[in-house]
Scaffold this active site. Structure first.
Site, short mmCIF file in Angstrom:
data_model
loop_
_atom_site.label_atom_id
_atom_site.label_comp_id
_atom_site.label_asym_id
_atom_site.label_seq_id
_atom_site.Cartn_x
_atom_site.Cartn_y
_atom_site.Cartn_z
N SER A 2 -24.72 40.74 68.91
CA SER A 2 -24.98 39.42 67.59
C SER A 2 -25.88 38.26 66.95
O SER A 2 -26.91 38.50 68.31
CB SER A 2 -24.01 38.65 69.28
OG SER A 2 -22.95 36.90 68.91
N TYR A 32 -22.78 35.03 77.12
CA TYR A 32 -22.39 36.25 76.43
C TYR A 32 -23.80 35.65 75.07
O TYR A 32 -23.79 37.14 75.12
CB TYR A 32 -21.44 35.32 74.79
CG TYR A 32 -21.44 36.05 73.61
CD1 TYR A 32 -20.31 37.21 73.86
CD2 TYR A 32 -21.37 35.74 72.75
CE1 TYR A 32 -19.81 38.52 73.03
CE2 TYR A 32 -21.51 36.54 71.61
CZ TYR A 32 -20.37 37.61 71.41
OH TYR A 32 -20.28 38.20 70.46
N LYS A 49 -25.82 39.20 74.73
CA LYS A 49 -26.12 40.46 73.14
C LYS A 49 -27.78 40.96 73.29
O LYS A 49 -28.23 41.04 71.89
CB LYS A 49 -25.62 38.93 72.08
CG LYS A 49 -24.02 39.46 72.74
CD LYS A 49 -23.66 40.85 72.44
CE LYS A 49 -22.04 41.24 72.41
NZ LYS A 49 -21.49 41.65 72.07
#
Ligand SMILES: NC(=O)c1ccc[n+]([C@@H]2O[C@H](COP(=O)([O-])OP(=O)(O)OC[C@H]3O[C@@H](n4cnc5c(N)ncnc54)[C@H](OP(=O)(O)O)[C@@H]3O)[C@@H](O)[C@H]2O)c1
Length: 257
Positions: free
Chosen positions: A147, A160, A164
């Site tokens: 991401s 998150y 990533k």
């Protein structure tokens, strides 16, 4: 012919999170350019709908229910794919989650663990299992869905982002180790793409506006925007590319505090 190098005829792809969003778009894109495709996620009925679309494109498809953070289910997923197709040429680690929004200092341990388990540990476990098969086959291509949040912090997606960033390093480590086996490992780093997982980002007007302002092209992407790069990385057109993370983010710009 250069266009022939982008084709995936005769290749078998396994895609996690293939029932909707980016995984579904990539599965259909691969089928369009010739691959047979196995797709996995937790809900079989959703997968079976996508498998029908793959079959309608004239390719062999297989839908397998598996939790992408559970080792036994991932081992079973690999076994079922091999039983059906006999090989795996392309692995797309794509299943992912982002269950919490907010400051990292407030996140609960349970949410951190769930996130890391699916977004990072699952990618390592499945890569490990499939890489061993690819070694015996003489090569392959592994694509990890990272991401843009893994290269620069997005507001409210701290844990998150950390998961990533881990995916990006996992990609580099595996590429380094597996190159001698003719296995290429690359990652795609999407910006905000309109899917179920990112609903909170694109459907909350003030948040969506912030992302649009931080995107050079000035709009939020669609799952289909990821397909071109996925086909490139899966195919012989990228035969000398490994260990890279390619941003597909409309020209994402850094956020401030
Ligand atoms: N959308 C974005 O803005 C964006 C941006 C950057 C990166 N990404 C990454 O792109 C990937 C795909 O996300 P998406 O946006 O396409 O999300 P999505 O539309 O919500 O799709 C997520 C997929 O993962 C599956 N999945 C979720 N939890 C799972 C689990 N525990 N085990 C197995 N499968 C599971 C879902 O199916 P089930 O729920 O049925 O299992 C679904 O097929 C993720 O890795 C995400 O982090 C997305």
């Amino acid at each position: 012919m250069i266009l022939d190098k982008y084709r995936l005829d005769g290749k078998v792809a396994l895609i996690t999170g293939g029932s909707r969003g980016i995984g579904q778009a990539v599965a259909l894109g691969f089928a369009e350019v010739g691959a047979d495709v196995a797709i996995a996620s937790r809900k079989l009925p959703d997968l079976e709908e996508v498998a029908k679309e793959i079959s309608a494109l004239g390719r062999h498809s297989l839908a397998i229910a598996a939790h992408a953070g559970h080792k036994e289910e991932l081992d079973d997923l690999v076994k079922k794919t091999i039983d059906e197709f006999g090989r795996i040429d392309i692995l797309v680690n794509n299943a992912g989650t982002n269950p919490v929004f907010g400051p990292l200092v407030d996140i609960e341990e349970r949410a951190w663990d769930a996130l890391m388990n699916l977004n990072l540990k699952g990618y390592y476990l499945l890569s490990q299992a499939v890489a061993k098969l690819m070694m015996k086959q003489g090569g392959g291509s592994i694509i990890n869905m990272a991401s843009a949040a893994g290269t620069k912090p997005f507001p409210g997606t701290g844990a998150y982002s950390v998961s990533k960033a881990g995916v990006i390093m996992l990609t580099q480590v595996l590429a380094t180790e597996l190159g001698k086996h003719n296995i290429r490992v690359n990652a795609i780093a999407p910006g905000v793409i309109k899917t179920k997982m990112s609903t909170h980002l694109w459907s909350t007007p003030e948040i969506a506006q912030k992302f649009i302002e931080h995107t050079a092209l000035g709009y939020i992407g669609q799952p289909e925007d990821i397909v071109g790069v996925a086909v490139l990385l899966a195919s012989d057109a990228s035969s000398y590319i490994s260990g890279q993370t390619i941003a597909v983010d409309g020209g994402g710009l850094p956020f401030g505090r």
